[in-house]
Write a protein that holds these residues in place. Structure first.
Motif, PDB file in Angstrom:
ATOM      1  N   VAL A  10       0.882  -1.345  -0.054  1.00 52.53           N
ATOM      2  CA  VAL A  10      -0.093  -0.031  -0.014  1.00 52.53           C
ATOM      3  C   VAL A  10       0.914   1.189   0.089  1.00 52.53           C
ATOM      4  N   ASP A  12       2.216   3.879   1.301  1.00 57.51           N
ATOM      5  CA  ASP A  12       2.028   4.599   2.648  1.00 57.51           C
ATOM      6  C   ASP A  12       3.699   4.540   3.174  1.00 57.51           C
ATOM      7  N   ASP A  38      -5.936  -0.551  -6.266  1.00 54.29           N
ATOM      8  CA  ASP A  38      -6.567  -1.760  -5.955  1.00 54.29           C
ATOM      9  C   ASP A  38      -7.919  -1.475  -5.595  1.00 54.29           C
ATOM     10  N   ALA A  40     -10.437  -3.664  -4.825  1.00 57.30           N
ATOM     11  CA  ALA A  40     -10.810  -4.468  -3.803  1.00 57.30           C
ATOM     12  C   ALA A  40     -10.559  -3.731  -2.477  1.00 57.30           C
ATOM     13  N   ARG A  41      -9.641  -3.457  -2.190  1.00 59.45           N
ATOM     14  CA  ARG A  41      -9.209  -2.553  -1.118  1.00 59.45           C
ATOM     15  C   ARG A  41      -9.241  -1.159  -0.970  1.00 59.45           C
ATOM     16  N   GLN A  42      -9.688  -0.451  -2.305  1.00 55.54           N
ATOM     17  CA  GLN A  42     -10.070   0.947  -2.406  1.00 55.54           C
ATOM     18  C   GLN A  42      -8.393   1.741  -1.952  1.00 55.54           C
ATOM     19  N   CYS A  43      -7.590   1.387  -2.605  1.00 56.83           N
ATOM     20  CA  CYS A  43      -6.455   2.155  -2.160  1.00 56.83           C
ATOM     21  C   CYS A  43      -5.454   1.983  -3.154  1.00 56.83           C
ATOM     22  N   VAL A  45      -1.657   1.071  -4.604  1.00 53.61           N
ATOM     23  CA  VAL A  45      -0.508   0.039  -4.316  1.00 53.61           C
ATOM     24  C   VAL A  45       0.588   0.472  -4.911  1.00 53.61           C
TER      25      VAL A  45
END
Length: 68
Positions: A10, A12, A38, A40-43, A45
């Protein structure tokens, strides 16, 4: 021998620390970082390729790259 890893995570500070740790262990950046969403994760990567020159030895696909 040149070995290759592709680090992902992610986007971060933890990902930045992962790349920084690899650099501190002698890995070198290879190319530009990549980013993808992504769904599915709404973020976002991130990914970064790194390479490292190690003494010539037989390549063993069962060996972890960090153990070279």
């Amino acid at each position: 021998m040149l070995i290759y890893r592709f680090l992902t995570g992610v986007d971060d500070s933890a990902f930045c620390h992962k790349v920084t740790k690899a650099l501190s262990e002698g890995w070198q950046l290879h190319g530009s970082p990549s980013y993808a969403f992504d769904a599915a994760r709404q973020c976002m990567v991130a990914g970064q390729a790194v390479t490292k020159v190690v003494p010539d030895q037989p390549y063993d696909p069962d060996r972890k790259l960090i153990d070279y």
